[in-house]
Design an enzyme around this catalytic site. Structure first.
Site, mmCIF file in Angstrom:
data_model
loop_
_atom_site.group_PDB
_atom_site.id
_atom_site.type_symbol
_atom_site.label_atom_id
_atom_site.label_comp_id
_atom_site.label_asym_id
_atom_site.label_seq_id
_atom_site.Cartn_x
_atom_site.Cartn_y
_atom_site.Cartn_z
ATOM 1 N N LYS A 11 -0.578 1.190 0.875
ATOM 2 C CA LYS A 11 -1.150 0.066 -0.339
ATOM 3 C C LYS A 11 -1.730 -1.081 0.659
ATOM 4 O O LYS A 11 -1.022 -1.403 1.550
ATOM 5 C CB LYS A 11 -0.271 -0.355 -1.208
ATOM 6 C CG LYS A 11 0.095 0.932 -2.202
ATOM 7 C CD LYS A 11 1.063 0.679 -3.529
ATOM 8 C CE LYS A 11 1.130 1.599 -4.330
ATOM 9 N NZ LYS A 11 2.226 1.319 -5.410
ATOM 10 N N TYR A 51 -4.720 4.875 -11.929
ATOM 11 C CA TYR A 51 -3.629 4.557 -12.668
ATOM 12 C C TYR A 51 -3.863 4.609 -14.273
ATOM 13 O O TYR A 51 -2.914 3.925 -14.975
ATOM 14 C CB TYR A 51 -3.006 3.088 -12.362
ATOM 15 C CG TYR A 51 -2.357 3.238 -10.787
ATOM 16 C CD1 TYR A 51 -1.231 3.791 -10.791
ATOM 17 C CD2 TYR A 51 -2.823 2.396 -9.765
ATOM 18 C CE1 TYR A 51 -0.316 3.889 -9.479
ATOM 19 C CE2 TYR A 51 -2.417 2.597 -8.673
ATOM 20 C CZ TYR A 51 -0.937 3.060 -8.350
ATOM 21 O OH TYR A 51 -0.247 3.098 -7.157
ATOM 22 N N PHE A 59 2.035 -3.942 -16.814
ATOM 23 C CA PHE A 59 1.949 -4.502 -15.601
ATOM 24 C C PHE A 59 0.611 -4.046 -14.974
ATOM 25 O O PHE A 59 0.223 -4.173 -13.791
ATOM 26 C CB PHE A 59 3.013 -4.214 -14.478
ATOM 27 C CG PHE A 59 3.436 -2.634 -14.378
ATOM 28 C CD1 PHE A 59 2.547 -1.661 -13.739
ATOM 29 C CD2 PHE A 59 4.605 -2.026 -15.251
ATOM 30 C CE1 PHE A 59 2.779 -0.343 -13.874
ATOM 31 C CE2 PHE A 59 4.590 -0.846 -15.450
ATOM 32 C CZ PHE A 59 3.900 0.154 -14.700
ATOM 33 N N ARG A 87 8.208 11.778 -1.336
ATOM 34 C CA ARG A 87 8.960 10.736 -2.290
ATOM 35 C C ARG A 87 10.121 10.231 -1.646
ATOM 36 O O ARG A 87 10.640 9.074 -1.679
ATOM 37 C CB ARG A 87 9.199 11.549 -3.743
ATOM 38 C CG ARG A 87 7.696 11.794 -4.284
ATOM 39 C CD ARG A 87 7.388 10.829 -5.073
ATOM 40 N NE ARG A 87 8.003 9.917 -5.798
ATOM 41 C CZ ARG A 87 7.418 8.935 -6.845
ATOM 42 N NH1 ARG A 87 5.989 8.601 -6.691
ATOM 43 N NH2 ARG A 87 8.287 8.368 -7.572
ATOM 44 N N THR A 93 10.812 3.158 -6.465
ATOM 45 C CA THR A 93 9.594 2.128 -6.642
ATOM 46 C C THR A 93 9.807 0.877 -6.406
ATOM 47 O O THR A 93 9.170 0.167 -5.958
ATOM 48 C CB THR A 93 9.404 2.383 -8.103
ATOM 49 O OG1 THR A 93 9.051 3.782 -8.636
ATOM 50 C CG2 THR A 93 8.052 1.569 -8.743
ATOM 51 N N ARG A 104 9.682 1.903 1.807
ATOM 52 C CA ARG A 104 9.690 0.983 0.795
ATOM 53 C C ARG A 104 10.747 -0.012 1.132
ATOM 54 O O ARG A 104 10.613 -1.097 1.186
ATOM 55 C CB ARG A 104 9.837 1.540 -0.769
ATOM 56 C CG ARG A 104 8.673 1.833 -1.194
ATOM 57 C CD ARG A 104 8.614 2.411 -2.500
ATOM 58 N NE ARG A 104 7.314 2.678 -2.980
ATOM 59 C CZ ARG A 104 7.025 3.526 -4.237
ATOM 60 N NH1 ARG A 104 8.059 4.286 -4.604
ATOM 61 N NH2 ARG A 104 5.815 3.727 -4.740
ATOM 62 N N ASN A 114 4.526 -2.480 -3.155
ATOM 63 C CA ASN A 114 5.587 -1.692 -2.747
ATOM 64 C C ASN A 114 5.077 -0.635 -1.713
ATOM 65 O O ASN A 114 5.540 0.433 -1.597
ATOM 66 C CB ASN A 114 6.275 -0.910 -3.903
ATOM 67 C CG ASN A 114 5.505 -0.105 -4.638
ATOM 68 O OD1 ASN A 114 4.357 -0.058 -4.289
ATOM 69 N ND2 ASN A 114 6.042 0.628 -5.710
ATOM 70 N N HIS A 117 2.159 4.918 -2.085
ATOM 71 C CA HIS A 117 2.053 5.704 -3.307
ATOM 72 C C HIS A 117 2.202 7.070 -2.857
ATOM 73 O O HIS A 117 1.680 7.288 -1.904
ATOM 74 C CB HIS A 117 0.864 5.598 -4.011
ATOM 75 C CG HIS A 117 0.477 6.511 -4.979
ATOM 76 N ND1 HIS A 117 1.001 6.600 -6.344
ATOM 77 C CD2 HIS A 117 0.041 8.094 -4.798
ATOM 78 C CE1 HIS A 117 0.834 7.879 -7.176
ATOM 79 N NE2 HIS A 117 0.178 8.582 -6.053
ATOM 80 N N GLU A 128 -4.799 13.978 -8.103
ATOM 81 C CA GLU A 128 -4.826 12.700 -7.237
ATOM 82 C C GLU A 128 -5.621 13.166 -5.933
ATOM 83 O O GLU A 128 -6.566 12.468 -5.260
ATOM 84 C CB GLU A 128 -3.648 12.286 -6.774
ATOM 85 C CG GLU A 128 -2.908 11.611 -8.070
ATOM 86 C CD GLU A 128 -1.381 11.247 -7.844
ATOM 87 O OE1 GLU A 128 -0.987 11.193 -6.808
ATOM 88 O OE2 GLU A 128 -1.000 10.668 -8.976
HETATM 89 P P1 IDP Z 1 5.820 5.240 -8.187
HETATM 90 O O1 IDP Z 1 4.650 4.424 -7.350
HETATM 91 O O2 IDP Z 1 7.177 4.852 -7.659
HETATM 92 O O3 IDP Z 1 5.574 6.554 -8.527
HETATM 93 P P2 IDP Z 1 5.617 4.601 -10.970
HETATM 94 O O4 IDP Z 1 6.135 4.445 -11.982
HETATM 95 O O5 IDP Z 1 4.145 5.723 -10.972
HETATM 96 O O6 IDP Z 1 6.021 4.408 -9.760
HETATM 97 O O7 IDP Z 1 4.362 3.172 -10.912
HETATM 98 C C1 IDP Z 1 3.249 3.179 -10.151
HETATM 99 C C2 IDP Z 1 3.055 1.639 -9.556
HETATM 100 O O8 IDP Z 1 3.050 0.672 -10.687
HETATM 101 C C3 IDP Z 1 4.591 1.406 -8.760
HETATM 102 O O9 IDP Z 1 4.433 2.011 -7.406
HETATM 103 C C4 IDP Z 1 4.432 -0.137 -8.609
HETATM 104 O O10 IDP Z 1 3.366 -0.476 -7.926
HETATM 105 C C5 IDP Z 1 3.831 -0.416 -10.126
HETATM 106 N N1 IDP Z 1 5.023 -0.793 -10.974
HETATM 107 C C6 IDP Z 1 5.827 0.265 -11.724
HETATM 108 N N2 IDP Z 1 6.556 -0.294 -12.386
HETATM 109 C C7 IDP Z 1 6.448 -1.756 -12.420
HETATM 110 C C8 IDP Z 1 7.168 -2.996 -12.750
HETATM 111 O O11 IDP Z 1 8.007 -2.723 -13.888
HETATM 112 N N3 IDP Z 1 6.305 -3.892 -12.586
HETATM 113 C C9 IDP Z 1 5.387 -4.208 -11.712
HETATM 114 N N4 IDP Z 1 4.797 -3.079 -11.125
HETATM 115 C C10 IDP Z 1 5.169 -1.993 -11.439
#
Ligand code: IDP
Length: 142
Positions: A11, A51, A59, A87, A93, A104, A114, A117, A128
């Site tokens: 990212k 997304y 968010f 993962r 996350t 991370r 973070n 992805h 994807e």
């Molecule tokens: P992942 O990337 O670990 O699979 P997901 O739940 O699929 O996590 O969420 C996608 C992306 O959305 C996350 O990597 C993060 O950048 C963002 N995200 C997820 N939850 C939150 C939140 O509660 N606040 C802000 N950003 C979030």
């Protein structure tokens, strides 16, 4: 174990920190092979489409702004159990909850920024990978 392909995105925060090489090195050291790779500036449409499943989440707009704030490195990783392995290497996350030694934990700044992805299941991995790469752009190394 199953040979799988998964989509990885480094990212904008990690690209800005010059951590691309360090992150790819972790994939390679864990036995994953990079079979496709490109650096791109995501358009708003492309990031929103990627997304889409989060479009109702509070968010979502911040996530799309962040993902379009600078270049990203999009890759296809191939290997045994590649989806789960990636993962595991990524960590949780929220970097505050990510295990020590994960990408991370080491490179992310916040739950928004973070660092990486990674696809979370075979169906999303297939979707994807196809969202970013044509078959001709993928170079399996056997
Ligand atoms: P992942 O990337 O670990 O699979 P997901 O739940 O699929 O996590 O969420 C996608 C992306 O959305 C996350 O990597 C993060 O950048 C963002 N995200 C997820 N939850 C939150 C939140 O509660 N606040 C802000 N950003 C979030």
């Amino acid at each position: 174990m199953a040979q799988e392909r998964t989509l990885s995105i480094i990212k904008p925060d990690a690209v800005a920190k010059n951590a691309v090489g360090d992150i790819i090195s972790r994939f390679e050291k864990a036995g994953l092979q990079v079979v496709a790779c490109k650096m791109v500036n995501l358009s708003k449409d492309k990031a929103e489409g990627f997304y889409a499943e989060h479009s109702e989440r509070p968010f979502f707009n911040d996530l799309v702004s962040f993902m379009t704030s600078g270049p990203v490195v999009v890759q296809v990783l191939e290997g045994d159990n590649a989806i789960a392995k990636n993962r595991e290497l990524m960590g949780a996350t929220d970097p505050k909850k990510a295990e020590a030694g994960t990408i991370r934990a080491d490179f992310a700044t916040s739950i928004d920024a973070n660092a990486v992805h990674g696809s979370d299941a075979p169906e999303s991995a297939q979707r994807e990978v196809a969202y970013f790469f044509s078959d001709e752009e993928i170079c399996p190394r056997g």
